[in-house]
Write a protein that holds these residues in place. Structure first.
Motif, PDB file in Angstrom:
ATOM      1  N   UNK A  54      18.395  32.986  27.833  1.00  0.00           N
ATOM      2  CA  UNK A  54      18.538  31.592  28.247  1.00  0.00           C
ATOM      3  C   UNK A  54      19.455  30.832  27.305  1.00  0.00           C
ATOM      4  N   UNK A  55      19.342  31.125  26.015  1.00  0.00           N
ATOM      5  CA  UNK A  55      20.208  30.442  25.048  1.00  0.00           C
ATOM      6  C   UNK A  55      21.667  30.829  25.251  1.00  0.00           C
ATOM      7  N   UNK A  56      21.927  32.106  25.557  1.00  0.00           N
ATOM      8  CA  UNK A  56      23.312  32.562  25.728  1.00  0.00           C
ATOM      9  C   UNK A  56      23.907  32.090  27.049  1.00  0.00           C
ATOM     10  N   UNK A  57      23.081  32.038  28.100  1.00  0.00           N
ATOM     11  CA  UNK A  57      23.606  31.715  29.435  1.00  0.00           C
ATOM     12  C   UNK A  57      23.431  30.251  29.806  1.00  0.00           C
ATOM     13  N   UNK A  58      22.855  29.471  28.936  1.00  0.00           N
ATOM     14  CA  UNK A  58      22.645  28.065  29.254  1.00  0.00           C
ATOM     15  C   UNK A  58      23.978  27.379  29.545  1.00  0.00           C
ATOM     16  N   UNK A  59      24.034  26.657  30.633  1.00  0.00           N
ATOM     17  CA  UNK A  59      25.243  25.943  31.014  1.00  0.00           C
ATOM     18  C   UNK A  59      26.099  26.647  32.043  1.00  0.00           C
ATOM     19  N   UNK A  60      25.765  27.877  32.443  1.00  0.00           N
ATOM     20  CA  UNK A  60      26.549  28.565  33.470  1.00  0.00           C
ATOM     21  C   UNK A  60      26.364  27.835  34.795  1.00  0.00           C
ATOM     22  N   UNK A  61      27.348  27.981  35.676  1.00  0.00           N
ATOM     23  CA  UNK A  61      27.304  27.305  36.964  1.00  0.00           C
ATOM     24  C   UNK A  61      27.327  28.347  38.075  1.00  0.00           C
ATOM     25  N   UNK A  62      26.400  28.230  39.010  1.00  0.00           N
ATOM     26  CA  UNK A  62      26.377  29.089  40.197  1.00  0.00           C
ATOM     27  C   UNK A  62      27.083  28.313  41.296  1.00  0.00           C
ATOM     28  N   UNK A  63      28.233  28.872  41.737  1.00  0.00           N
ATOM     29  CA  UNK A  63      29.040  28.164  42.737  1.00  0.00           C
ATOM     30  C   UNK A  63      28.765  28.628  44.155  1.00  0.00           C
ATOM     31  N   UNK A  64      28.138  29.777  44.327  1.00  0.00           N
ATOM     32  CA  UNK A  64      27.817  30.256  45.665  1.00  0.00           C
ATOM     33  C   UNK A  64      26.751  31.324  45.571  1.00  0.00           C
ATOM     34  N   UNK A  65      25.915  31.439  46.648  1.00  0.00           N
ATOM     35  CA  UNK A  65      24.929  32.513  46.786  1.00  0.00           C
ATOM     36  C   UNK A  65      25.225  33.205  48.096  1.00  0.00           C
ATOM     37  N   UNK A  66      25.830  34.396  48.017  1.00  0.00           N
ATOM     38  CA  UNK A  66      26.308  35.063  49.211  1.00  0.00           C
ATOM     39  C   UNK A  66      27.438  34.268  49.813  1.00  0.00           C
ATOM     40  N   UNK A  67      27.320  33.898  51.080  1.00  0.00           N
ATOM     41  CA  UNK A  67      28.350  33.111  51.759  1.00  0.00           C
ATOM     42  C   UNK A  67      28.050  31.626  51.760  1.00  0.00           C
ATOM     43  N   UNK A  68      26.909  31.261  51.095  1.00  0.00           N
ATOM     44  CA  UNK A  68      26.516  29.858  51.072  1.00  0.00           C
ATOM     45  C   UNK A  68      27.057  29.182  49.824  1.00  0.00           C
ATOM     46  N   UNK A  69      27.900  28.168  49.964  1.00  0.00           N
ATOM     47  CA  UNK A  69      28.417  27.475  48.781  1.00  0.00           C
ATOM     48  C   UNK A  69      27.344  26.600  48.147  1.00  0.00           C
ATOM     49  N   UNK A  70      27.394  26.467  46.826  1.00  0.00           N
ATOM     50  CA  UNK A  70      26.496  25.576  46.111  1.00  0.00           C
ATOM     51  C   UNK A  70      27.127  25.242  44.767  1.00  0.00           C
TER      52      UNK A  70
END
Length: 583
Positions: free
Chosen positions: A457-473
């Motif tokens: 969690x400390x290393x990955x904190x701040x990452x952004x998920x821009x899509x899940x499969x074909x669904x944008x987010x």
């Protein structure tokens, strides 16, 4: 005087008609123990409602008196009638409360007898009703003798000691009855095992014949103090002190009300194990294991407390069996008769003709083994007592190996190690350490999984998920979300398993839950588009690492909590091989 036939629901007072030493009684409101249709029910009512009682064969039975009766069909029956108990120093309100408690105990005896009906070693119950307004139970009449009566017939010395081999055989068969009770409806606890509540049935063979055969037809009676651990219950109380256990044989927790969780302790089968072991001690030594001040729990509070303290702070009196206390061991052996026929055969097979002193020393050496078994069950802390099944196996091993061990002792060879309570006690310390190790393994796995999850969690904190499969987010993952993702499989496994860590079913449940959630988390990560992309591999590795640590902890806890070899190993068949054959 002849009583009119009564059908169910009709009431009649107790009728007496002296005929050939018998009197006729009519049982009111008879209810069969079994569910019957109308015709069979009416037949049962006719069969048991009118009885002929022989007062000369009346027995005392805990909460009441047990009458010998026969019906018109010639059935031999025991009719247990609740009797009133009066106290001169009790108020009317206290007297009514006492009567209410005794009736509750009598109903508990009926329920216990109903559950045990049909099981070998327990009287058959036919039903219940009332005689002269008092509750009554209708059971089979057990033709036989109590252990207290049989002890006088089987004793081999003036102090009332039995042959150690006979005492162990009786103990083996008594603990076998207790083992059966544990299998009924979640377990039954008698709570008043004593020589007067254990009978030897003599319908097929006399007490002496059963001693010669080495197997006893025991029947456990008087269930007025019995409790079902799964149900709410309490001891009957008399003048504020617990009633439901004979102090000479009762476990310490039955003799006090001032110990934490004593109500739960009194529902444990370990209570019966202690009492039964005290009975076997009596058969071995001619006296109970402790010299107590009183003979009933209905005495003064200080007396009850002293009995409890004596059993928890003092050691039992030394085991002094018949062979060691006999001035001439051949006299004791002659009194044992056919009970030691196997020993004589073993000596003949080995062509041994020991002196009296050598034979006495060998017998004393072997007899110590049964003392070990009995004393192990007299532990003040019920958590350290063997189970009824373990006691049965221990005494069975002593009986089976007795001839072989006498020969081994005479020849200076080690005794056959069928089942050693010394080893069990040593194993008990190891078992405690191993259980502590299992708990340590569990918490170590939890700490490692938490550490891995927090590090990811400390290393990955701040990452952004821009899509899940074909669904944008567009979702920025902070420390809490990444930690939750990493720890979700481990948390699911431990939650589903909950307290089943020591059971195979718990391990299976936890493993399946962990695997299912881990697969779901990995599928989510693989289908997600992560920015920066380099963090995607770390996001996928974190749940796997945490899951692996948690699963290793589950496996270690289960494996370190499994029963040890001494508890699961089967006893090898032992015999004495010699020039004349084997025993």
């Amino acid at each position: 005087m002849v009583a009119e036939e009564k059908t169910e629901g009709q009431a009649a007072p107790e009728l007496a008609a002296e005929t050939a030493g018998r009197r006729m009684v009519v049982l009111e409101d008879f209810k069969p123990v079994a569910f019957l249709d109308d015709d069979d029910r009416a037949s049962a009512v006719r069969r048991y409602s009118t009885l002929f009682v022989v007062d000369g064969r009346t027995r005392k039975g805990g909460l009441g008196r047990v009458l010998y009766a026969e019906n018109a069909w010639g059935d031999r029956l025991a009719v247990k009638v609740l009797t009133a108990e009066e106290g001169a120093d009790l108020t009317e309100e206290e007297q009514q409360a006492l009567a209410s408690r005794r009736e509750a105990a009598f109903r508990r005896e009926y329920e216990s007898s109903r559950l045990l009906t049909g099981i070998a070693g327990f009287p058959t119950l036919f039903g219940q009703g009332r005689i002269d307004g008092q509750p009554a139970l209708i059971m089979e009449w057990v033709e036989g003798q109590t252990l207290e009566e049989a002890r006088r017939r089987l004793s081999v010395d003036d102090d009332g000691r039995l042959s150690p081999l006979v005492a162990a055989a009786i103990g083996r068969d008594l603990f076998d009855l207790l083992s059966r009770m544990e299998l009924v409806d979640g377990g039954l606890v008698h709570r008043d095992i004593s020589p007067s509540n254990v009978m030897i049935r003599t319908q097929r063979a006399s007490v002496e014949e059963q001693a010669a055969q080495g197997k006893f037809d025991l029947v456990l009676v008087d269930f007025g103090s019995t409790v079902l651990p799964a149900r709410a219950s309490s001891l009957t109380v008399r003048y504020g002190a617990p009633q439901g256990a004979t102090p000479d044989y009762a476990a310490p927790e039955m003799l006090t009300a001032d110990v934490a969780r004593v109500a739960d302790m009194r529902k444990s089968p370990a209570v019966d194990v202690y009492a039964a072991a005290s009975v076997v001690y009596l058969l071995l030594c001619g006296r109970p294991p402790f010299q107590l001040g009183g003979s009933s729990t209905g005495g003064e509070g200080a007396e009850v407390a002293s009995d409890y303290l004596r059993k928890t702070t003092e050691l039992p009196l030394p085991v002094r069996a018949a062979h060691g206390e006999s001035a001439d061991v051949t006299v004791a052996l002659d009194r044992e008769g056919e009970a030691v026929a196997a020993v004589r055969k073993a000596l003949a097979d080995e062509r041994l003709s020991p002196s009296n002193q050598d034979l006495k020393e060998a017998l004393v050496c072997v007899d110590k083994r049964v003392g070990e078994v009995v004393l192990a069950a007299l532990e003040p802390d019920q958590r350290h007592r063997p189970s009824a099944a373990e006691m049965r196996e221990g005494l069975a091993g002593f009986v089976e190996a007795y001839p072989a061990n006498v020969v081994a002792a005479l020849q200076g060879e080690p005794l056959f190690q069928d089942w050693s309570f010394d080893e069990r006690r040593k194993a008990g310390g190891f078992e405690a350490r191993r259980r502590a190790g299992a708990r340590l393994a569990r918490w170590a796995a939890v700490v490692v999984a938490l550490g891995l999850g927090c590090a990811a969690a400390a290393l990955c904190s701040g990452v952004r998920v821009t899509a899940v499969g074909s669904l944008p987010c567009s979702l920025e993952w902070g420390f809490p979300l990444v930690a939750a993702l990493a720890l979700a499989p481990a948390a699911a496994g431990y939650l589903v398993r909950w307290r089943g860590g020591r059971k195979r079913s718990g391990l299976v449940r936890g493993s399946v839950a962990l695997a299912v959630v881990a697969v779901a988390v990995e599928a989510f990560v693989l289908s997600a588009t992560v920015d920066p992309a380099a963090m995607k591999g770390l996001l996928g590795a974190a749940p796997l690492a945490c899951s692996s640590a948690a699963w290793c902890g589950m496996v270690l806890e289960y494996s370190m909590s499994a029963p040890s070899a001494w508890a699961t190993a089967k006893r090898p068949a032992q015999g004495v091989s010699g020039k004349g054959g084997s025993v």
